[in-house]
Motif scaffolding. Sequence first.
Motif, PDB file in Angstrom:
ATOM      1  N   GLU A   2     -46.302 -23.208   4.770  1.00 19.39           N
ATOM      2  CA  GLU A   2     -46.391 -23.301   6.221  1.00 19.39           C
ATOM      3  C   GLU A   2     -45.192 -22.612   6.863  1.00 19.39           C
ATOM      4  O   GLU A   2     -44.062 -22.749   6.419  1.00 19.39           O
ATOM      5  CB  GLU A   2     -46.414 -24.776   6.613  1.00 19.39           C
ATOM      6  CG  GLU A   2     -46.639 -24.990   8.071  1.00 19.39           C
ATOM      7  CD  GLU A   2     -46.675 -26.461   8.407  1.00 19.39           C
ATOM      8  OE1 GLU A   2     -45.597 -27.035   8.568  1.00 19.39           O
ATOM      9  OE2 GLU A   2     -47.784 -27.004   8.485  1.00 19.39           O
ATOM     10  N   HIS A  13     -43.090 -26.518  13.456  1.00 21.63           N
ATOM     11  CA  HIS A  13     -44.120 -26.063  12.521  1.00 21.63           C
ATOM     12  C   HIS A  13     -45.192 -25.280  13.277  1.00 21.63           C
ATOM     13  O   HIS A  13     -45.797 -25.791  14.217  1.00 21.63           O
ATOM     14  CB  HIS A  13     -44.751 -27.260  11.810  1.00 21.63           C
ATOM     15  CG  HIS A  13     -43.742 -28.115  11.106  1.00 21.63           C
ATOM     16  ND1 HIS A  13     -43.235 -27.793   9.872  1.00 21.63           N
ATOM     17  CD2 HIS A  13     -43.128 -29.266  11.474  1.00 21.63           C
ATOM     18  CE1 HIS A  13     -42.355 -28.709   9.508  1.00 21.63           C
ATOM     19  NE2 HIS A  13     -42.275 -29.616  10.475  1.00 21.63           N
ATOM     20  N   ARG A  16     -49.911 -25.727  14.440  1.00 20.96           N
ATOM     21  CA  ARG A  16     -50.274 -27.115  14.733  1.00 20.96           C
ATOM     22  C   ARG A  16     -50.593 -27.317  16.210  1.00 20.96           C
ATOM     23  O   ARG A  16     -50.432 -28.402  16.745  1.00 20.96           O
ATOM     24  CB  ARG A  16     -49.162 -28.061  14.301  1.00 20.96           C
ATOM     25  CG  ARG A  16     -48.943 -28.071  12.803  1.00 20.96           C
ATOM     26  CD  ARG A  16     -48.017 -29.162  12.385  1.00 20.96           C
ATOM     27  NE  ARG A  16     -47.809 -29.133  10.955  1.00 20.96           N
ATOM     28  CZ  ARG A  16     -47.006 -29.945  10.309  1.00 20.96           C
ATOM     29  NH1 ARG A  16     -46.329 -30.872  10.962  1.00 20.96           N
ATOM     30  NH2 ARG A  16     -46.862 -29.846   9.006  1.00 20.96           N
TER      31      ARG A  16
END
Length: 127
Positions: A2, A13, A16
């Motif tokens: 990721e 992140h 998302r």
Amino acid sequence: MEATIVSGAWKGHLGRGLAPRELQFVLSSAQGMTAKEIARVFGVEPGTVVKRLSNAMFKLGVNRQTAMIAEAMRRQIISPICLALATLIAVHAMIGDDAMRRDRRAPERRTAQVRVVRQSERPALTA
């Protein structure tokens, strides 16, 4: 693997729910920066920062920046890097290494000393 963005003491992140630029601005906002400060760092207009942050708030379903940061943390879009350090300390303590433990002294009791004086021993007050 990721993709992540690290900004100061925060990690974001990708993939998302937030666009990369929105995520960068949310991370900067989580560090306590104002829209003008974020604009100066990224070389954009403050209005662009405000628009990107409002887009992020809309995507997260909130109306305030503090709520945006809390919701992003709840959804695990952003996280403080210090959590990794706290986890490391907790795991280290579970292993049983006594070097991490701090010895505490028992609290000292403070007692008042009371002296009982008999009536005959008291100094007489005279006027």
